[in-house]
Enzyme design. Structure first.
Site, PDB file in Angstrom:
ATOM      1  N   ASP A 185       0.800  -1.217   0.000  1.00 44.93           N
ATOM      2  CA  ASP A 185       0.000   0.000   0.000  1.00 44.93           C
ATOM      3  C   ASP A 185       0.839   1.275   0.000  1.00 44.93           C
ATOM      4  OD1 ASP A 185      -2.651  -1.206   0.128  1.00 44.93           O
ATOM      5  OD2 ASP A 185      -2.092  -1.847   2.144  1.00 44.93           O
ATOM      6  N   GLY A 447       0.916   2.736   7.249  1.00 41.70           N
ATOM      7  CA  GLY A 447       2.139   1.958   7.312  1.00 41.70           C
ATOM      8  C   GLY A 447       3.406   2.766   7.489  1.00 41.70           C
ATOM      9  N   GLU A 448       3.276   4.094   7.590  1.00 39.56           N
ATOM     10  CA  GLU A 448       4.441   4.952   7.777  1.00 39.56           C
ATOM     11  C   GLU A 448       4.330   5.674   9.115  1.00 39.56           C
ATOM     12  OE1 GLU A 448       6.949   4.812   5.760  1.00 39.56           O
ATOM     13  OE2 GLU A 448       5.898   3.532   4.320  1.00 39.56           O
TER      14      GLU A 448
END
Length: 485
Positions: A185, A447-448
């Site tokens: 993603d 996700g970061e």
């Protein structure tokens, strides 16, 4: 071409584009192309058809015409080459004259052009994500299908973090019919953020973005494919892009002062964020890293002080306590710059509610699936203008272990330890761990790492935001995705 036609009402046939007698396997056979894209013939008294969604393209080979098709392997249907959940099932016919062959070629061209399928795509391949298999997946599974569909590709391997963002921020969007991310993603998030940082963002956001699963998360493409019964595979994803159908996607603006990040998947703080980010050391495991590290984090469970404020969607007003909320006026959109600044919602005028910690986990989701095996927010919609909020304030470890096993089917949200609701806007005021007040947590989006608190994992690394109050609002249907339906 072995499929029975799937028309609900044979009394109302689609108009015929062209109908002629041709040779099929050396036998003169009636062949018809209808306006709804059905290619229909009668062989040995049996009616057979290929529908538009199965047709990739066609090519004239001498006197013959080869219609390249790919059909789903359902109900034992499979003739020809292999393709996992799909099978190549090309249909070859020979018109009886040069004039007929030219007419068939023209009509097939016209019909395929009328479907609005992409003709040129910019493809990002992330060779570093997940198990580092994106390059192989692209070469062996994705590229051949695009070539069979006569789609031109401009291929760009990403070389470092934010490389894709840099490219889309300055590229000529008029050259392409879409962008494809062969990755997890992460590249999708970079592409959306890059497009929103353009002066022509309103036009750029109309460019459809496609996902091909090749990372450790793959939550967005799973959310697209699973509802229509398609496997989360490179082939299913590529075919969905080839067919050219699109849908809109909400985009959340996360703000802290003048700093902004545009999110399309989720925001997490507490247990989920700790698992997502701290498990990075096990990236070589692929998606299994989340399960293995998740077990470790539950055994050594953390809770965090803090407060969340939210504007509930209609029907969810019973959650939390009424509260006043001071919001960053810049989010109201009253002072627009050339680039996108966030939605125009006047947050200060909304009916805010609050929940106070300690918290085990706070999780906001834009789409149902967080990863291929994690149905985080089963009621989430792509463009309803709301985020799904999953909150856990306290939970015994054994009950939490049981809850984690229910993430695969979404039944975790039914637990009495979980609050599950929809919100229009959200404010997070993160705090320290209750057992170690000198340590803080991680705020994770898509996700970061957005922010790293004191003595958190890799706290010496620079993050986009500080571990402090941030706010989120949603712009309904802002981005565009290639979609199977």
């Amino acid at each position: 071409m072995d499929r029975q036609p799937e028309r609900e009402n044979d009394e109302l046939p689609s108009p015929v584009i062209i109908s002629d007698r041709v040779l099929v396997n050396g036998v003169v056979t009636p062949l018809t192309l209808t306006a709804d894209g059905e290619l229909r013939s009668t062989e040995s008294g049996r009616r057979k058809s290929t529908v538009a969604k199965e047709i990739l393209s066609f090519v004239v080979e001498g006197n013959k015409v080869r219609v390249k098709t790919l059909v789903e392997r359902r109900g034992g249907i499979c003739c020809g080459g292999s393709g996992g959940d799909y099978a190549r099932n090309d249909f070859v016919f020979e018109p009886l004259s040069d004039e007929s062959r030219k007419l068939w070629s023209d009509k097939l061209h016209q019909h395929l052009d009328s479907l609005g399928r992409p003709k040129k795509l910019l493809v990002f391949v992330n060779p570093f994500g997940g198990k580092k298999s994106a390059r192989k997946i692209f070469q062996e599974e994705v590229k051949p299908l695009f070539e069979d569909a006569n789609i031109q590709l401009e291929i760009q391997e990403t070389k470092y973090q934010l490389h894709a963002k840099e490219i889309v921020r300055s590229m000529d969007v008029s050259k392409y019919d879409g962008i494809v991310c062969v990755s997890g993603d992460g590249i999708l998030v970079e592409v959306v953020n890059g497009l929103l940082e353009r002066a022509d963002w309103k036009t750029a956001l109309k460019l459809p973005i496609g996902m091909v699963p090749a990372g450790s998360g793959n939550g967005m493409i799973k959310s697209l494919l699973e509802p229509v019964g398609l496997p989360c595979s490179a082939t299913s994803a590529t075919i969905s892009i080839i067919r050219g159908r699109t849908r809109s996607l909400d985009v959340a603006t996360i703000s802290q002062g003048t700093t902004k990040f545009f999110s399309v998947l989720m925001l997490a703080w507490g247990l989920v964020a700790d698992i997502d980010i701290e498990s990075e050391k096990f990236r070589w495991m692929g998606g299994a890293r989340f399960d293995i590290y998740g077990l470790q984090r539950i055994i050594c469970l953390r809770q965090y002080y803090g407060r969340i404020l939210f504007v509930p969607a209609p029907g969810f007003e019973s959650y939390g306590q009424r509260a006043s909320c001071s919001v960053d006026k810049e989010l109201s959109g009253s002072d627009k710059a050339l680039v996108y600044q966030g939605p125009d919602t006047k947050l200060e005028d909304l009916d805010w509610r609050e929940m106070k910690g300690p918290f085990v986990s706070v999780w906001l989701h834009n789409v149902p699936w967080g990863a291929e095996n994690t149905l985080a927010a089963p009621d989430a919609k792509f463009s309803d203008g709301f985020l799904d909020l999953i909150v856990m304030k306290d939970c015994p470890k054994l009950a939490l272990l049981s809850l984690m096993t229910k993430l695969s089917d979404g039944t975790h949200v039914q637990s009495p330890y979980v609050s599950y609701l929809k919100v229009k806007a959200f404010v997070l005021e993160p705090g320290a761990r209750i057992d170690e007040p000198d340590k803080e947590g991680i705020i994770d989006s898509d996700g970061e790492v957005l922010a790293r608190g004191r003595k958190s994992y890799k706290c010496d690394q620079k993050a986009l935001m500080s571990y402090d109050k941030l706010q989120i609002s949603v712009d309904q249907g802002l981005a565009t995705l290639f979609s199977p339906e």
